[in-house]
Design a protein around this motif. Structure first.
Motif, PDB file in Angstrom:
ATOM      1  N   SER A 146       0.786  -1.263  -0.110  1.00 54.76           N
ATOM      2  CA  SER A 146       0.021  -0.068  -0.017  1.00 54.76           C
ATOM      3  C   SER A 146       0.799   1.358   0.058  1.00 54.76           C
ATOM      4  N   LYS A 147       1.910   1.236   0.673  1.00 52.92           N
ATOM      5  CA  LYS A 147       2.803   2.430   0.846  1.00 52.92           C
ATOM      6  C   LYS A 147       3.502   2.867  -0.492  1.00 52.92           C
ATOM      7  N   GLN A 148       3.746   1.752  -1.291  1.00 56.26           N
ATOM      8  CA  GLN A 148       4.278   1.868  -2.738  1.00 56.26           C
ATOM      9  C   GLN A 148       3.295   2.400  -3.451  1.00 56.26           C
ATOM     10  N   SER A 149       2.135   1.750  -3.515  1.00 61.47           N
ATOM     11  CA  SER A 149       0.791   2.302  -4.420  1.00 61.47           C
ATOM     12  C   SER A 149       0.419   3.662  -4.066  1.00 61.47           C
ATOM     13  N   MET A 150       0.584   4.186  -2.765  1.00 58.59           N
ATOM     14  CA  MET A 150       0.101   5.372  -2.386  1.00 58.59           C
ATOM     15  C   MET A 150       1.200   6.425  -2.875  1.00 58.59           C
ATOM     16  N   ALA A 151       2.579   6.141  -2.895  1.00 60.53           N
ATOM     17  CA  ALA A 151       3.729   6.916  -3.345  1.00 60.53           C
ATOM     18  C   ALA A 151       3.509   7.233  -4.911  1.00 60.53           C
ATOM     19  N   TRP A 152       2.914   6.140  -5.482  1.00 59.91           N
ATOM     20  CA  TRP A 152       2.539   6.193  -7.184  1.00 59.91           C
ATOM     21  C   TRP A 152       1.216   6.803  -7.221  1.00 59.91           C
ATOM     22  N   LYS A 153       0.485   6.960  -6.356  1.00 53.75           N
ATOM     23  CA  LYS A 153      -0.781   7.667  -6.502  1.00 53.75           C
ATOM     24  C   LYS A 153      -1.668   6.636  -7.471  1.00 53.75           C
ATOM     25  N   ILE A 154      -1.524   5.382  -7.222  1.00 55.44           N
ATOM     26  CA  ILE A 154      -2.709   4.529  -7.736  1.00 55.44           C
ATOM     27  C   ILE A 154      -3.597   3.798  -6.517  1.00 55.44           C
ATOM     28  N   LYS A 155      -3.298   4.440  -5.436  1.00 55.37           N
ATOM     29  CA  LYS A 155      -3.959   4.162  -4.474  1.00 55.37           C
ATOM     30  C   LYS A 155      -4.108   5.541  -3.517  1.00 55.37           C
ATOM     31  N   ILE A 156      -5.053   5.963  -3.145  1.00 57.58           N
ATOM     32  CA  ILE A 156      -5.062   7.199  -2.610  1.00 57.58           C
ATOM     33  C   ILE A 156      -5.518   7.322  -1.074  1.00 57.58           C
ATOM     34  N   ASN A 157      -6.176   6.268  -0.621  1.00 63.52           N
ATOM     35  CA  ASN A 157      -6.512   6.521   0.764  1.00 63.52           C
ATOM     36  C   ASN A 157      -6.315   5.018   1.275  1.00 63.52           C
ATOM     37  N   THR A 158      -5.992   4.956   2.632  1.00 63.59           N
ATOM     38  CA  THR A 158      -6.106   3.522   3.033  1.00 63.59           C
ATOM     39  C   THR A 158      -7.146   2.900   3.230  1.00 63.59           C
ATOM     40  N   ASN A 159      -7.379   1.579   3.246  1.00 65.90           N
ATOM     41  CA  ASN A 159      -8.417   0.765   3.312  1.00 65.90           C
ATOM     42  C   ASN A 159      -9.362   1.051   4.472  1.00 65.90           C
ATOM     43  N   ASP A 160      -8.574   1.326   5.677  1.00 61.48           N
ATOM     44  CA  ASP A 160      -9.443   1.694   6.827  1.00 61.48           C
ATOM     45  C   ASP A 160     -10.192   3.265   6.705  1.00 61.48           C
ATOM     46  N   GLU A 161      -9.340   3.980   6.130  1.00 60.98           N
ATOM     47  CA  GLU A 161      -9.980   5.396   5.905  1.00 60.98           C
ATOM     48  C   GLU A 161     -11.324   5.229   5.367  1.00 60.98           C
ATOM     49  N   LEU A 162     -11.134   4.454   3.995  1.00 57.96           N
ATOM     50  CA  LEU A 162     -12.284   4.450   3.199  1.00 57.96           C
ATOM     51  C   LEU A 162     -13.468   3.773   3.966  1.00 57.96           C
ATOM     52  N   ARG A 163     -13.164   2.518   4.809  1.00 58.14           N
ATOM     53  CA  ARG A 163     -14.332   1.975   5.227  1.00 58.14           C
ATOM     54  C   ARG A 163     -15.043   3.094   6.422  1.00 58.14           C
ATOM     55  N   GLN A 164     -14.082   3.629   7.145  1.00 58.21           N
ATOM     56  CA  GLN A 164     -14.584   4.480   8.184  1.00 58.21           C
ATOM     57  C   GLN A 164     -15.433   5.407   7.426  1.00 58.21           C
ATOM     58  N   ARG A 165     -15.023   6.045   6.445  1.00 64.86           N
ATOM     59  CA  ARG A 165     -15.916   7.060   5.655  1.00 64.86           C
ATOM     60  C   ARG A 165     -17.354   6.382   5.342  1.00 64.86           C
ATOM     61  N   PHE A 166     -17.126   5.370   4.686  1.00 64.50           N
ATOM     62  CA  PHE A 166     -18.482   4.295   4.349  1.00 64.50           C
ATOM     63  C   PHE A 166     -19.505   4.361   5.210  1.00 64.50           C
ATOM     64  N   VAL A 167     -18.547   3.788   6.528  1.00 68.78           N
ATOM     65  CA  VAL A 167     -19.674   3.671   7.560  1.00 68.78           C
ATOM     66  C   VAL A 167     -20.373   4.914   8.159  1.00 68.78           C
ATOM     67  N   ASN A 168     -19.435   6.001   8.077  1.00 72.12           N
ATOM     68  CA  ASN A 168     -20.004   7.257   8.566  1.00 72.12           C
ATOM     69  C   ASN A 168     -21.098   7.595   7.673  1.00 72.12           C
ATOM     70  N   GLU A 169     -20.971   7.425   6.413  1.00 71.06           N
ATOM     71  CA  GLU A 169     -22.064   7.934   5.446  1.00 71.06           C
ATOM     72  C   GLU A 169     -23.388   7.054   5.481  1.00 71.06           C
ATOM     73  N   THR A 170     -22.946   5.650   5.650  1.00 72.92           N
ATOM     74  CA  THR A 170     -24.365   4.608   5.425  1.00 72.92           C
ATOM     75  C   THR A 170     -25.071   4.527   6.704  1.00 72.92           C
ATOM     76  N   VAL A 171     -24.391   4.501   8.040  1.00 78.52           N
ATOM     77  CA  VAL A 171     -25.486   4.408   9.048  1.00 78.52           C
ATOM     78  C   VAL A 171     -26.579   5.562   9.156  1.00 78.52           C
ATOM     79  N   PRO A 172     -26.431   6.668   8.907  1.00 79.20           N
ATOM     80  CA  PRO A 172     -27.464   7.675   9.049  1.00 79.20           C
ATOM     81  C   PRO A 172     -28.557   7.331   7.706  1.00 79.20           C
ATOM     82  N   GLN A 173     -28.038   6.722   6.707  1.00 80.82           N
ATOM     83  CA  GLN A 173     -28.893   6.332   5.457  1.00 80.82           C
ATOM     84  C   GLN A 173     -29.849   5.301   5.992  1.00 80.82           C
ATOM     85  N   ALA A 174     -28.933   4.166   6.431  1.00 85.83           N
ATOM     86  CA  ALA A 174     -29.982   2.941   7.203  1.00 85.83           C
ATOM     87  C   ALA A 174     -31.009   3.553   8.273  1.00 85.83           C
ATOM     88  N   GLU A 175     -30.616   4.594   9.236  1.00 86.17           N
ATOM     89  CA  GLU A 175     -31.502   4.895   9.985  1.00 86.17           C
ATOM     90  C   GLU A 175     -32.805   5.550   9.212  1.00 86.17           C
TER      91      GLU A 175
END
Ligand SMILES: [Fe+2]
Ligand SMILES: [Fe+2]
Ligand SMILES: [Fe+2]
Lengths: 330, 282
Positions: free
Chosen positions: A220-249
């Motif tokens: 992941s570090k290498q891919s991020m340096a090359w900008k073919i990966k922009i965020n870590t998996n955990d960052e994206l997962r957190q963002r997804f949960v934050n957006e989705t939970v209120p939608q479920a509610e």
């Protein structure tokens, strides 16, 4: 997305001057175009990542395709058909983007069919009721968007441009999926039951779509340096949960995680990790639908061989005829 | 990428009121016309519905990505035509039935599609041959319907014909390429043609319903389409190096509600949700 565990090709030696210049261009936000020099590792990692993404679009046609013939109204049928057709189109753009890196679509199919190339684990889960079509649009396309929006800024030009087109369509898909969920969550008891059941089954597999934590991964570090990966998996997962939970509610549905809680301090939800053992089993081919999904792709390809050969043979004959008539005309 | 069909369908009260005065007078003055007109609209809409449904079965299973997309696109167009024909049918009938009611809540004996389109897909060759034989008729038919005495019919036809012209280009082209491709592709296409041929006669065989709508200037007599259809099909088959079957027997009955065994299964699948959960909204 769809690219859950892409091994990059990190180097353990000091960068050459060429590589340094390449990295400087990426750091300056320049796009890399097909004919330009690039490190072999960059090329290989991209082929793997774009390939996985393309395969996911194509295999991803199948779980939803499973309900096209049972869509409940003419309008729903048209919308779903258009959606699944879009996914095929996404596959097409992505295979084309990968082809600019010197691999053919047939080679990529070969890798998919042999099991060498992977596709997203999510498509190995079954679609059991019509609510699953809503859940997939809402959660799966939603997770895809989360991952792909940043990839519009990826360093490889053709990939970034494919992402721009794809993201527009994915957000339609998400809205359509959410609309199905809304109809069902506010419909009859039976419909509400299906909607909740779909969320129960698709919640954790959707969280798995971002891949296991990669904060310590060299790939992941290498891919991020090359900008073919922009965020870590955990960052994206957190963002997804934050957006989705209120939608479920908003739908009046319950996210199937008893430990889900708002964490004021981090400004996001705390949530349970998916079962990563299950994830690795699915990647190994032991998900509920792996054999069927891959089998369907292989069958489609093999059954279509005579069709593709027929078209090639005709094209050759037509070229010969053209050449002959050109000679005759001289 | 694909555009969803325009769901808005003209209102038939307006049809009856007649932007061209002729329409209103016609429905009022010819007492038997309404049931025949309704029946005829179901024939159009059911045929595009069932074929669109069959094509949609290919989604994700096509022999090449481009083909997968093109088939889905054709299916999408046909479902769009279905919405227009069946909406109009419901309005002409005047019993408050929507296009969805007609599509999802009638049983096989009330379906009015031609038999050809309910046949199982077979291999991609048979699907494409069926498409070609149908497109050639469909294009000719819509061309005539553009001059229909009923404005709404003419409008639907004009809209659909643009899409169908493209379907026909594509299916004729593929029939030629596969017919004149490899030995295997040639054999498969000839086989498809031989199997499907008896189901083409129905399109050009009229009954009392057809006669009534033809007399009212709504639609052409089916028989009048036979010569131009045959000429077009013959030309393409010749280029495709395929032999036109000599079997002149026509399998018919679909347009009167007598179907093959295949339609019941198709409807069981298509109508499942509407039947299992009556009254639910989706
Ligand atoms: Fe997609
Ligand atoms: Fe995607
Ligand atoms: Fe999508």
């Amino acid at each position: 997305m769809y690219a859950q565990m892409v091994k990059s090709e990190p180097t353990d030696r000091d960068p050459t001057p060429e590589e340094q210049a390449f990295q400087a261009r990426i750091d300056a936000g320049e796009k890399i175009e097909p004919k330009e020099w690039m490190p072999e590792g960059y090329r290989k990692t991209l082929v793997r990542q774009i390939g996985q993404h393309a395969h996911s679009e194509i295999v991803g046609q199948l779980p939803e395709g499973n309900w096209i013939t049972r869509a409940p109204t003419l309008e729903r049928k048209a919308i779903l058909l258009a959606k699944v057709q879009d996914e095929a189109g996404h596959g097409l753009y992505l295979y084309s983007a990968a082809e600019t890196l010197g691999i053919s679509r047939d080679e990529m199919f070969e890798q998919l069919h042999s099991g060498k190339a992977k596709y997203s684990s999510i498509f190995n889960y079954p679609t059991l009721t019509w609510a699953d079509i809503g859940a997939i649009g809402w959660l799966v396309d939603g997770a895809a968007i989360m991952n792909q929006v940043p990839l519009q800024r990826t360093s490889y030009g053709p990939y970034a441009r494919a992402m721009v087109r794809i993201c527009k369509e994915e957000s339609f898909h998400q809205r359509q999926g959410y609309h199905i969920m809304m109809k069902m969550a506010r419909g009859t008891d039976a419909q509400r039951e299906m909607a909740q059941d779909a969320l129960n089954r698709f919640w954790f597999p959707s969280l798995m779509m971002f891949g296991p934590s990669d904060k310590d991964s060299v790939h992941s570090k290498q891919s991020m340096a090359w900008k073919i990966k922009i965020n870590t998996n955990d960052e994206l997962r957190q963002r997804f949960v934050n957006e989705t939970v209120p939608q479920a509610e908003f739908l009046g549905l319950t996210v199937p995680d008893p430990d889900l809680a708002w964490n004021e301090e981090k400004g996001g939800y705390d949530f349970s990790e998916p079962d990563w053992d299950e994830f690795y089993e699915v990647l190994k081919g032991n998900g509920p639908c792996n054999r069927e999904r891959l089998g369907a792709r292989v069958t489609a390809w093999e059954d279509g061989a005579w069709f593709r050969e027929g078209l090639t043979a005709y094209a050759e004959k037509a070229a010969t005829r053209r050449a002959a008539s050109a000679t005759a005309a001289e | 990428m694909p555009s969803l069909p325009d769901m808005a369908t003209p209102n038939v009260t307006e049809l009856a009121a007649g932007r061209r005065g002729a329409s209103r007078d016609m429905l009022a003055e010819v007492p038997d016309l309404k049931p025949a007109f309704f029946e005829w609209l179901c024939r159009m809409g059911d045929t595009t519905l069932i074929l669109g449904h069959r094509l949609s079965e290919w989604c994700g299973h096509g022999p090449a990505l481009e083909e997968d997309i093109a088939i889905a696109n054709t299916a999408l167009d046909l479902i769009g035509h279905t919405q227009m024909w069946l909406n109009l049918a419901g309005e002409v009938e005047g019993q408050g039935r929507s296009a969805d009611d007609l599509a999802y809540l009638r049983d096989a004996m009330h379906f009015r599609n031609a038999l050809l389109v309910e046949l199982p897909n077979g291999d991609i060759g048979r699907t494409l041959m069926r498409q070609f034989l149908f497109d050639a008729w469909h294009h000719e038919m819509l061309g005539r319907l553009e001059g229909s005495a009923v404005t709404e019919v003419a409008e639907i036809a004009a809209k659909a014909k643009k899409e169908v012209a493209y379907h026909l280009d594509r299916s004729s082209d593929l029939v030629v390429r596969l017919g004149d491709g490899t030995e295997e592709s040639h054999a498969r296409m000839q086989d498809a043609l031989d199997i499907l041929w008896p189901y083409t006669g129905e399109f050009c065989t009229g009954d009392a319903v057809d006669a009534a709508v033809a007399k009212a200037g709504i639609a052409p007599r089916p028989e009048d389409l036979r010569a131009p259809w045959l000429a077009f099909v013959g030309e393409v088959l010749e280029e495709a190096t395929l032999d036109m079957p000599q079997n002149g027997h026509a399998q018919k009955g679909g347009r009167q509600g007598r179907h093959t065994e295949h339609l019941g299964y198709l409807l069981a699948e298509m109508q499942f949700l509407q039947r299992a959960y009556p009254g639910a909204e989706w």
